[in-house]
Design an enzyme around this catalytic site. Sequence first.
Site, PDB file in Angstrom:
ATOM      1  N   LYS A 110       6.066 101.550  42.013  1.00 28.88           N
ATOM      2  CA  LYS A 110       6.595 102.605  42.884  1.00 28.88           C
ATOM      3  C   LYS A 110       6.071 103.970  42.448  1.00 28.88           C
ATOM      4  O   LYS A 110       5.678 104.777  43.284  1.00 28.88           O
ATOM      5  CB  LYS A 110       8.122 102.578  42.907  1.00 28.88           C
ATOM      6  N   LYS A 205      -0.493  92.348  50.836  1.00 31.66           N
ATOM      7  CA  LYS A 205       0.841  91.743  50.750  1.00 31.66           C
ATOM      8  C   LYS A 205       1.724  92.280  51.885  1.00 31.66           C
ATOM      9  O   LYS A 205       1.741  93.484  52.139  1.00 31.66           O
ATOM     10  CB  LYS A 205       1.448  92.119  49.392  1.00 31.66           C
ATOM     11  N   LYS A 208       7.571  95.881  54.078  1.00 33.48           N
ATOM     12  CA  LYS A 208       8.058  96.790  55.118  1.00 33.48           C
ATOM     13  C   LYS A 208       7.468  98.184  54.939  1.00 33.48           C
ATOM     14  O   LYS A 208       7.315  98.921  55.890  1.00 33.48           O
ATOM     15  CB  LYS A 208       9.586  96.832  55.161  1.00 33.48           C
TER      16      LYS A 208
HETATM   17  P1  ADP Z   1       9.325  94.738  50.874  1.00 31.95           P
HETATM   18  O1  ADP Z   1       8.056  94.544  50.065  1.00 31.95           O
HETATM   19  O2  ADP Z   1       9.105  94.503  52.313  1.00 31.95           O
HETATM   20  O3  ADP Z   1       9.989  96.061  50.554  1.00 31.95           O
HETATM   21  P2  ADP Z   1      11.414  93.633  49.225  1.00 31.95           P
HETATM   22  O4  ADP Z   1      10.788  94.264  48.028  1.00 31.95           O
HETATM   23  O5  ADP Z   1      12.691  94.183  49.748  1.00 31.95           O
HETATM   24  O6  ADP Z   1      10.320  93.600  50.401  1.00 31.95           O
HETATM   25  O7  ADP Z   1      11.543  92.093  48.917  1.00 31.95           O
HETATM   26  C1  ADP Z   1      12.693  91.295  49.091  1.00 31.95           C
HETATM   27  C2  ADP Z   1      12.380  89.893  48.641  1.00 31.95           C
HETATM   28  O8  ADP Z   1      11.368  89.310  49.470  1.00 31.95           O
HETATM   29  C3  ADP Z   1      11.845  89.831  47.210  1.00 31.95           C
HETATM   30  O9  ADP Z   1      12.423  88.701  46.560  1.00 31.95           O
HETATM   31  C4  ADP Z   1      10.372  89.630  47.367  1.00 31.95           C
HETATM   32  O10 ADP Z   1       9.821  88.876  46.312  1.00 31.95           O
HETATM   33  C5  ADP Z   1      10.251  88.890  48.683  1.00 31.95           C
HETATM   34  N1  ADP Z   1       9.023  89.311  49.367  1.00 31.95           N
HETATM   35  C6  ADP Z   1       8.803  90.492  49.966  1.00 31.95           C
HETATM   36  N2  ADP Z   1       7.556  90.546  50.490  1.00 31.95           N
HETATM   37  C7  ADP Z   1       6.970  89.363  50.205  1.00 31.95           C
HETATM   38  C8  ADP Z   1       5.685  88.796  50.470  1.00 31.95           C
HETATM   39  N3  ADP Z   1       4.760  89.454  51.155  1.00 31.95           N
HETATM   40  N4  ADP Z   1       5.430  87.556  50.020  1.00 31.95           N
HETATM   41  C9  ADP Z   1       6.370  86.867  49.330  1.00 31.95           C
HETATM   42  N5  ADP Z   1       7.601  87.331  49.046  1.00 31.95           N
HETATM   43  C10 ADP Z   1       7.911  88.564  49.471  1.00 31.95           C
END
Ligand code: ADP
Length: 335
Positions: A110, A205, A208
């Site tokens: 971050k 990857k 959001k």
């Molecule tokens: P974002 O990256 O969209 O902000 P979060 O960090 O809130 O998502 O992730 C919530 C959960 O979803 C975590 O356990 C994370 O490992 C999983 N996750 C998020 N994006 C992915 C992805 N592209 N592939 C696999 N798992 C993911």
Amino acid sequence: MRILSGVQSSGRLHLGNYYGALRQFIELQHEGEALYFIANLHALTTVRDAALARELTRETAVAYLALGLDPKKAVLFRQSDIPEVLDLYWVLGTVVPMSNLERAHSYKDKLARGVAADFGLFAYPVLMAADILLYGADVVPVGRDQVQHVEFARDWATKFNVTYVKGYEPADPTGAGGHPPGVLKLPRFRLRDETAVVPGIDGQKMSKSYGNAIDLFADDKETKKRIMGIKTDSTPVEAPKPPEGPLYDLLKVMAPPAEWPAIEAEWRAGGKGYGDFKKRLLDLFHATFDDARKRRSELLADPGEVDRVLDAGAKRARELAAPIAKSVRRAVGLG
Ligand code: ADP
Ligand code: TRP
């Protein structure tokens, strides 16, 4: 076996959240006593609007239920309904080495992306460890980016036990070998390897915050637009396609295992354009999620039902937390 995990209520859920995290939570509810929560305290590190925070908390609860979490099997609750977690968060923080937090991947990522660091973001893994340790979880299913946090929880549980339990032997954490058992149980992470990282429509990857997500609950028009917008190369229709890239990877993630070999054979054979494969992906999306999408609309129309599930979940979670919360207070001299 006690299973526990949480999802931050910080935005709309996408395919990465489902295949990387939620799917395995839902599968695991059949394997033990499962507790799942909406991490709305963690979400405050990014959501700074009260109405939105409330809406996303509800949305996330509804998503769990729509995707198959069965409140008769698993306990579903809001993180903020269990005040004991903040007690443990503080106490744990007094044994957490600064150096651990400074090398936390999610924090470093971050910072690297230019997010302004505040105390909440820095302390995030301590609250997550408190979430895990308060309920004596054995297994914590997570996505790959959360593995380090679960390992921290394990290390800090050991540190707490060594500090506060006289005679505690880290090599005998449960006390099976005759030593006094720890107050905090050591958790393990569980990661499903095959879908560890789901790509977004641009090949990075899916996230959001990258604007590349395919949301689980967007309307049909938006979903189609996102899927048709997946980045592809310029391989002509008749040529075999290289077995890589976001469209290939997303098909592989979404296709039922029995259908994947046929799809892959067509991909390698040539004669079909990327547009055909995108349509195939769109069909798979609807076949996989339309039931959940319908259930979600029904649940959103019945807020009383969702509140009842969350209230009952909070009550049960507090009961499970009570003995550990009490032992922690006693161990450090607060109770
Ligand atoms: P974002 O990256 O969209 O902000 P979060 O960090 O809130 O998502 O992730 C919530 C959960 O979803 C975590 O356990 C994370 O490992 C999983 N996750 C998020 N994006 C992915 C992805 N592209 N592939 C696999 N798992 C993911
Ligand atoms: N940090 C997790 C995520 O972003 C959410 C979370 C909070 C969590 N507390 C937890 C996950 C405890 C597992 C266990 O997805």
